[in-house]
Scaffold this active site. Structure first.
Site, PDB file in Angstrom:
ATOM      1  N   ASP A  27      14.616  95.568 168.118  1.00 42.16           N
ATOM      2  CA  ASP A  27      15.655  94.959 167.292  1.00 42.16           C
ATOM      3  C   ASP A  27      15.224  93.562 167.018  1.00 42.16           C
ATOM      4  O   ASP A  27      14.834  92.867 167.746  1.00 42.16           O
ATOM      5  CB  ASP A  27      16.719  95.068 167.947  1.00 42.16           C
ATOM      6  CG  ASP A  27      17.250  96.465 167.522  1.00 42.16           C
ATOM      7  OD1 ASP A  27      16.551  97.119 166.838  1.00 42.16           O
ATOM      8  OD2 ASP A  27      18.279  96.764 167.800  1.00 42.16           O
ATOM      9  N   THR A  84      14.779  92.222 166.098  1.00 43.84           N
ATOM     10  CA  THR A  84      13.893  91.296 165.416  1.00 43.84           C
ATOM     11  C   THR A  84      14.533  90.781 164.134  1.00 43.84           C
ATOM     12  O   THR A  84      15.276  91.501 163.496  1.00 43.84           O
ATOM     13  CB  THR A  84      12.580  92.040 165.079  1.00 43.84           C
ATOM     14  OG1 THR A  84      12.016  92.473 166.305  1.00 43.84           O
ATOM     15  CG2 THR A  84      11.624  91.194 164.325  1.00 43.84           C
ATOM     16  N   VAL A  85      14.183  89.552 163.723  1.00 42.22           N
ATOM     17  CA  VAL A  85      14.588  89.061 162.405  1.00 42.22           C
ATOM     18  C   VAL A  85      13.345  88.700 161.608  1.00 42.22           C
ATOM     19  O   VAL A  85      12.389  88.143 162.128  1.00 42.22           O
ATOM     20  CB  VAL A  85      15.551  87.849 162.462  1.00 42.22           C
ATOM     21  CG1 VAL A  85      16.854  88.237 163.142  1.00 42.22           C
ATOM     22  CG2 VAL A  85      14.929  86.640 163.138  1.00 42.22           C
ATOM     23  N   THR A 141      11.516  87.490 167.438  1.00 42.63           N
ATOM     24  CA  THR A 141      12.098  88.647 168.119  1.00 42.63           C
ATOM     25  C   THR A 141      12.381  88.413 169.594  1.00 42.63           C
ATOM     26  O   THR A 141      11.744  87.581 170.249  1.00 42.63           O
ATOM     27  CB  THR A 141      11.131  89.845 168.013  1.00 42.63           C
ATOM     28  OG1 THR A 141      11.724  90.996 168.595  1.00 42.63           O
ATOM     29  CG2 THR A 141       9.819  89.559 168.712  1.00 42.63           C
TER      30      THR A 141
END
Length: 529
Positions: A348, A349-350, A367
């Protein structure tokens, strides 16, 4: 162009600057920085800091970062690997003596020394225009004075409630009154606001040598971690030379291993040989699934920290290797790949995309790995720590076996696309293991199927779980096609949540127009001015 009578998003167009992120507050921050005279890299850092607050499960200052930066939109792309390393005491022998046979998510042994803050500070010092303290101000404001919980963030919060409860500090901060905040409810992280102020005032050493480092080490040691202050003091990322391959007439730039960018390139090389026909067809989906199965199997055998293992990068991105893997695909049925073909035979990261008025392009990703990492959180400043150490294996002789100072296999991969000597796109995909497959799917949909930059992100997705082989497929794919795929031997599971997320910005050098898109599976948007 999409059917305007149906729900959906149109691409965003602008001429000066543009940002695309997975949260509206982050995108707005990036645009504000650009308007204030910052460049694309400044805007990406400021936006990411905001996301460390408003998307607390997806990213944080206790995580890692990778960046690709193309000055003035040229093809000389600068890469930075801001991924952390295992503690000096983290030997296979030591972990086995502690009775470990695997690295569990909530274990302190799954925490590597975070690399994100080092990356932000180094990149800002070398290439930025606005001081770090100013870039962190919006994030500090949201953390101290509160931010409204958005819809996708809330969904992720609910899905990770048990992990949050597993750590008393994490639960105290992220389960106020013992429950997940509601959509639209204001949430505060005042300790994190203080931490960001310290970093802005004192620089990276505050995080790696000062009060914050002491707090992180004490927290980890209290949970049995092998981390020391020396591990934090010696932490640093590095500039890297991007690895490239072509897709049609485009050149795709990726960060080299320990990230999985080479696997994205391998998949694109395979997708160049995909059968013609409709995207939403059993034939095409079967091909992509089988390509994914082979590329990720090769990843599992080869990908590691190149400083401590021999990673066959040139072999993985060789067009001949892709051709060999494609030749092993049976168009009528699923065939498990033979390990003998998965190793290249020779040598789950942007995610945030920003392009500024000077056409500097930044592809930036940050992340914690899993949502809220493994839950381990510091008591005073609320720093959530990454569980990226789970990327290691505990298998003697494996190239990705844990070792002192080693970086684990990493899933996060920003990308820059160039053509005829100029940057034409900054793009990235979120979603852990999915990211390499996601980049290949996006580029293929954009180029081969003629979708616009938003449609290519909206299109249905499918992905093979690299560990159990099950295929996750999104709802818009018709049941009849799913049944055809099952008849070919695939184990199919309808996705229970959206597969990944993405952002992209394209540069049209003839018109001077920027065109961006942002994944509807997240809360964010693309904006320009």
């Amino acid at each position: 162009m999409r059917d305007l009578e149906l729900p959906g998003r149109s691409p965003v167009h602008a001429k000066n600057g543009m940002a695309a992120t997975s949260h509206t507050l982050s995108t707005q921050t990036a645009i504000d920085v650009l308007k204030a005279g910052g460049n694309a890299l400044d805007a990406a850092i400021a936006a990411c800091a905001v996301q460390c607050v408003v998307e607390p499960g997806s990213t944080g200052i206790g995580g890692d970062n990778f960046c690709l930066f193309a000055p003035e939109g040229g093809n000389k792309v600068i890469g930075y690997n801001g991924s952390g390393r295992a503690p000096a005491a983290a030997t296979l022998e030591k972990l086995r003596s502690l009775g470990l046979s695997e690295l569990e998510r909530t274990s302190a042994h799954s925490v590597i020394v975070p690399g994100a803050v080092d990356a932000w500070c180094r990149l800002n010092a070398d290439h930025g225009r606005i001081p770090m303290a100013e870039l962190l101000t919006p994030a500090i404001d949201h953390a101290r004075n509160g931010y409204p919980v958005s819809s996708r963030v809330h969904t992720d919060w609910v899905g990770n409630a048990e992990i949050i409860r597993s750590d008393e500090n994490c639960a105290r901060i992220f389960l106020p009154d013992g429950k997940v905040p509601a959509v639209g409810q204001l949430h505060h992280q005042k300790g994190l606001a203080d931490a960001l102020e310290i970093i802005g005032r004192e620089g990276r050493d505050a995080f790696y040598k000062g009060e914050l480092a002491q707090e992180m080490v004490a927290t980890l040691q209290a949970k049995g971690g092998l981390h020391t202050l020396d591990d934090f003091a010696s932490a640093k990322g590095e500039y890297v030379t991007p690895v490239t391959s072509t897709f049609r007439d485009l050149t795709i730039h990726e960060c080299p291993p320990n990230g999985q960018g080479v696997i994205a390139l391998l998949l694109m090389n395979m997708f160049e040989r995909a059968p013609e026909g409709s995207l939403i067809s059993a034939e095409r989906i079967h091909f992509e699934i089988e390509a994914c199965r082979r590329a990720y199997a090769a990843r599992g055998l080869t990908l590691a920290d190149p400083a401590q293992a021999d990673v066959p990068v040139s072999g993985l991105i060789d067009k001949a290797f892709a051709a060999e893997l494609v030749a092993s695909i049976d168009p009528a049925k699923m065939v498990e790949p033979d390990n003998s073909i998965l190793m290249p035979r020779h040598k789950d990261t942007v995610y945030i995309s920003v392009v500024d008025k000077d056409r500097n392009a930044c592809s930036f990703i940050n992340t914690l790995f899993w949502g809220w990492g493994g839950g381990i959180t510091t008591p005073k400043h609320g720093i959530v720590l990454t569980n990226r150490g789970q990327g290691f294996v505990l298998e003697e002789g494996h190239p990705n076996c844990i070792a002192p100072g080693k970086r684990p296999l990493h899933t996060i991969i920003p990308a820059i696309v160039t053509k005829e000597g100029r940057t034409v796109m900054s793009v990235g995909v979120m979603g852990g293991e999915y990211q390499a497959m996601g980049q290949a799917q996006f580029i293929s949909r954009y180029i081969d199927f003629g979708m616009d930059i938003q449609e290519a992100q909206d299109a249905p997705r499918w992905m093979v779980d690299p560990f159990d082989g099950e295929v996750e497929i999104e709802g818009p794919v018709p049941d009849a096609i799913v049944e055809q795929l099952r008849g070919m031997g695939h184990s199919i599971a309808r996705s229970t949540r959206p597969v990944g997320g993405s952002q992209a910005i394209a540069i049209d050098w003839e018109t001077g127009v920027l065109t961006g898109g942002s994944d509807p599976r997240k809360d964010g948007c693309a904006m320009g001015y």
